[in-house]
Scaffold this motif. Structure first.
Motif, short mmCIF file in Angstrom:
data_model
loop_
_atom_site.label_atom_id
_atom_site.label_comp_id
_atom_site.label_asym_id
_atom_site.label_seq_id
_atom_site.Cartn_x
_atom_site.Cartn_y
_atom_site.Cartn_z
N TRP A 18 0.84 -1.18 0.00
CA TRP A 18 0.00 0.00 0.00
C TRP A 18 0.89 1.24 0.00
O TRP A 18 1.99 1.24 0.57
N GLU A 19 0.40 2.30 -0.63
CA GLU A 19 1.12 3.56 -0.70
C GLU A 19 0.34 4.61 0.08
O GLU A 19 -0.89 4.67 0.02
N TRP A 20 1.07 5.45 0.81
CA TRP A 20 0.44 6.48 1.63
C TRP A 20 1.29 7.73 1.59
O TRP A 20 2.52 7.66 1.73
N THR A 21 0.65 8.87 1.41
CA THR A 21 1.33 10.15 1.52
C THR A 21 1.03 10.74 2.89
O THR A 21 -0.11 11.10 3.20
N VAL A 22 2.05 10.80 3.74
CA VAL A 22 1.88 11.30 5.11
C VAL A 22 1.60 12.80 5.03
O VAL A 22 2.41 13.56 4.50
N PRO A 23 0.44 13.26 5.53
CA PRO A 23 0.07 14.67 5.34
C PRO A 23 0.83 15.61 6.25
O PRO A 23 1.21 15.25 7.38
N ASP A 24 1.03 16.82 5.79
CA ASP A 24 1.57 17.88 6.62
C ASP A 24 0.45 18.41 7.51
O ASP A 24 -0.74 18.30 7.20
N GLY A 25 0.80 19.00 8.66
CA GLY A 25 -0.19 19.56 9.56
C GLY A 25 -0.68 18.59 10.61
O GLY A 25 -1.52 18.95 11.44
N TRP A 26 -0.18 17.35 10.60
CA TRP A 26 -0.60 16.34 11.57
C TRP A 26 0.58 15.90 12.44
O TRP A 26 0.61 14.80 12.97
N GLN A 27 1.55 16.78 12.62
CA GLN A 27 2.74 16.41 13.38
C GLN A 27 2.48 16.33 14.88
O GLN A 27 1.61 17.01 15.43
N GLN A 28 3.28 15.51 15.50
CA GLN A 28 3.38 15.41 16.95
C GLN A 28 4.88 15.40 17.24
O GLN A 28 5.51 14.36 17.29
N GLY A 29 5.46 16.58 17.35
CA GLY A 29 6.91 16.67 17.35
C GLY A 29 7.43 16.59 15.92
O GLY A 29 6.83 17.13 14.98
N ARG A 30 8.51 15.86 15.72
CA ARG A 30 9.14 15.77 14.40
C ARG A 30 8.32 14.91 13.43
O ARG A 30 8.30 15.16 12.22
N GLY A 31 7.65 13.90 13.95
CA GLY A 31 6.93 12.97 13.11
C GLY A 31 5.42 13.17 13.15
O GLY A 31 4.90 14.04 13.84
N ALA A 32 4.74 12.34 12.38
CA ALA A 32 3.28 12.40 12.32
C ALA A 32 2.67 11.85 13.61
O ALA A 32 3.27 11.02 14.30
N PHE A 33 1.48 12.32 13.93
CA PHE A 33 0.68 11.84 15.05
C PHE A 33 0.60 10.31 14.99
O PHE A 33 0.20 9.72 13.98
N GLY A 34 1.00 9.67 16.10
CA GLY A 34 1.02 8.21 16.12
C GLY A 34 -0.32 7.58 15.84
O GLY A 34 -0.42 6.53 15.20
N GLY A 35 -1.41 8.20 16.31
CA GLY A 35 -2.73 7.67 16.05
C GLY A 35 -3.07 7.61 14.57
O GLY A 35 -3.77 6.71 14.11
N LEU A 36 -2.58 8.59 13.81
CA LEU A 36 -2.79 8.59 12.36
C LEU A 36 -1.98 7.48 11.70
O LEU A 36 -2.47 6.77 10.81
N VAL A 37 -0.73 7.31 12.12
CA VAL A 37 0.12 6.26 11.57
C VAL A 37 -0.48 4.89 11.83
O VAL A 37 -0.59 4.04 10.94
N ILE A 38 -0.91 4.66 13.07
CA ILE A 38 -1.50 3.37 13.44
C ILE A 38 -2.78 3.14 12.66
O ILE A 38 -3.03 2.05 12.12
N ALA A 39 -3.62 4.16 12.57
CA ALA A 39 -4.89 4.03 11.86
C ALA A 39 -4.68 3.63 10.41
O ALA A 39 -5.42 2.80 9.86
N THR A 40 -3.69 4.20 9.77
CA THR A 40 -3.44 3.90 8.36
C THR A 40 -2.99 2.45 8.18
O THR A 40 -3.41 1.76 7.23
N MET A 41 -2.15 1.95 9.08
CA MET A 41 -1.77 0.54 9.01
C MET A 41 -2.98 -0.37 9.23
O MET A 41 -3.14 -1.39 8.56
N VAL A 42 -3.86 0.02 10.16
CA VAL A 42 -5.05 -0.79 10.43
C VAL A 42 -5.97 -0.83 9.21
O VAL A 42 -6.52 -1.88 8.87
N ARG A 43 -6.11 0.29 8.52
CA ARG A 43 -6.96 0.30 7.33
C ARG A 43 -6.38 -0.59 6.23
O ARG A 43 -7.12 -1.28 5.51
N ALA A 44 -5.06 -0.63 6.10
CA ALA A 44 -4.44 -1.54 5.14
C ALA A 44 -4.71 -2.99 5.53
O ALA A 44 -5.01 -3.84 4.68
N ILE A 45 -4.63 -3.29 6.82
CA ILE A 45 -4.92 -4.64 7.30
C ILE A 45 -6.38 -5.01 7.04
O ILE A 45 -6.69 -6.12 6.58
#
Length: 264
Positions: A18-45
C-alpha cells in the motif's frame, strides 16, 4: 484538515504494498501523530483481510522511528488465517527504514461466550457543561483535529499524580467508527506525565496495544467520548500508561496500554 477516514486510507500500489502520503499539519513533534500512523496501518490490514465479520479485536504496535511528511509504503502479511481468526502484520517504511510495525488479531464474534464489564466508567461532569480546552497555546499541530474538554489535571501544573480525565471528540472523523478511528481517539490525549511536570518535555510512544471491547459498528464516530488515563509506574525514563475510552452512556469502547520514552 480533511476528514480522518480519508487521510488514513492508503492506496493499493501496483507492485503490491500500500502507498500512503503522510500529510503535513498532523505532526506530533518531528513525526506524524502516532494515532494517524497506526490508523493507516489498520486500514491496510482491514482491506487485506476483506471480511466484515472479522473485526479487529486486539492490536499491538511498535513505533521505532518518526514517520515523516511524504511518501510511505505499507506491506501487509497474513501470519495465520483460521476458520474464525486472522492474525495479520503490517510494516510501514520510508525509504529502507522501518518506521512502524503492527500486528492485528481480526476475528469473528464467538457465539455463546459470556460477556461482562467489571470496570467502572468515569464519573465526570457531563461534557456539555465542561468548556473546551484552547489547545493553541501548547497543543501539537494534530490536536486541531480534536476537541478536548478537560476534567482532570491540566498539563504542566506540577500535580501530585500522573493522570488525565475528560471528554474527547474527533472533529471530522469520516463515515464510520472502526479500529482505525478507535486507535486515534485513544492516542489523542496528552501523556499523563505532563500532569506532574512543570513544563513540556519531549516524549514519544514506542509501544502501543489496544483491545476493542464493543461492536464499533454501533458507535457514532461524531460523538463525544469519556477518556481516562493514568500512569502506575515510571522508571529510568520509561513510562507505562493505561488509557480507557467510554461512550456517553457509560459503555466501554476500548482500552489501551502505551509505553513512552522520555527523550531528554
Amino acid at each position: 484538515m480533511s476528514n480522518f477516514e480519508a487521510l488514513s486510507t492508503p492506496r493499493r500500489g501496483a507492485a503490491g504494498p500500500w502507498e500512503w502520503t503522510v500529510p503535513d499539519g498532523w505532526q506530533q513533534g518531528r513525526g506524524a501523530f502516532g494515532g494517524l500512523v497506526i490508523a493507516t496501518m489498520v486500514r491496510a490490514i482491514d482491506e487485506h483481510v476483506a471480511d466484515p465479520e472479522r473485526t479487529v479485536r486486539s492490536l499491538t504496535v511498535e513505533l521505532p522511528g518518526a514517520t515523516l511528511v511524504g511518501a510511505a509504503e505499507i506491506a501487509v502479511e497474513t501470519l495465520r488465517a483460521g476458520s474464525g481468526q486472522s492474525t495479520v502484520a503490517a510494516r510501514l517504511t520510508q525509504g529502507d527504514e522501518l518506521r512502524a510495525h503492527c500486528v492485528a488479531v481480526s476475528a469473528k464474534a464467538r457465539a455463546g461466550s459470556e460477556g461482562f464489564v467489571e470496570a467502572s466508567a468515569p464519573r465526570m461532569t457531563p461534557w456539555r457543561d465542561v468548556p473546551a480546552v484552547d489547545m493553541s497555546a501548547f497543543g501539537p499541530p494534530f490536536s486541531k483535529a480534536f476537541e478536548y474538554r478537560n476534567v482532570g489535571p491540566l498539563p504542566f501544573t506540577s500535580g501530585a499524580t500522573a493522570c488525565c480525565e475528560g471528554w474527547v471528540r474527533m472533529r471530522e472523523p469520516g463515515a464510520k467508527a472502526d479500529a482505525a478511528w478507535c486507535a486515534a481517539m485513544l492516542d489523542a490525549w496528552w501523556p499523563t506525565l505532563f500532569s506532574r511536570s512543570a513544563g513540556p518535555r519531549p516524549m514519544g510512544t514506542v509501544a502501543f496495544t489496544m483491545q476493542v471491547l464493543c461492536d464499533l459498528r454501533e458507535v457514532d464516530p461524531t460523538g463525544t467520548f469519556a477518556y481516562r488515563a493514568w500512569t502506575p509506574v515510571a522508571h529510568e525514563g520509561w513510562v507505562l500508561e493505561m488509557r480507557e475510552l467510554w461512550d456517553e452512556q457509560g459503555n466501554v469502547v476500548a482500552m489501551n496500554q502505551q509505553t513512552f520514552a522520555v527523550i531528554k
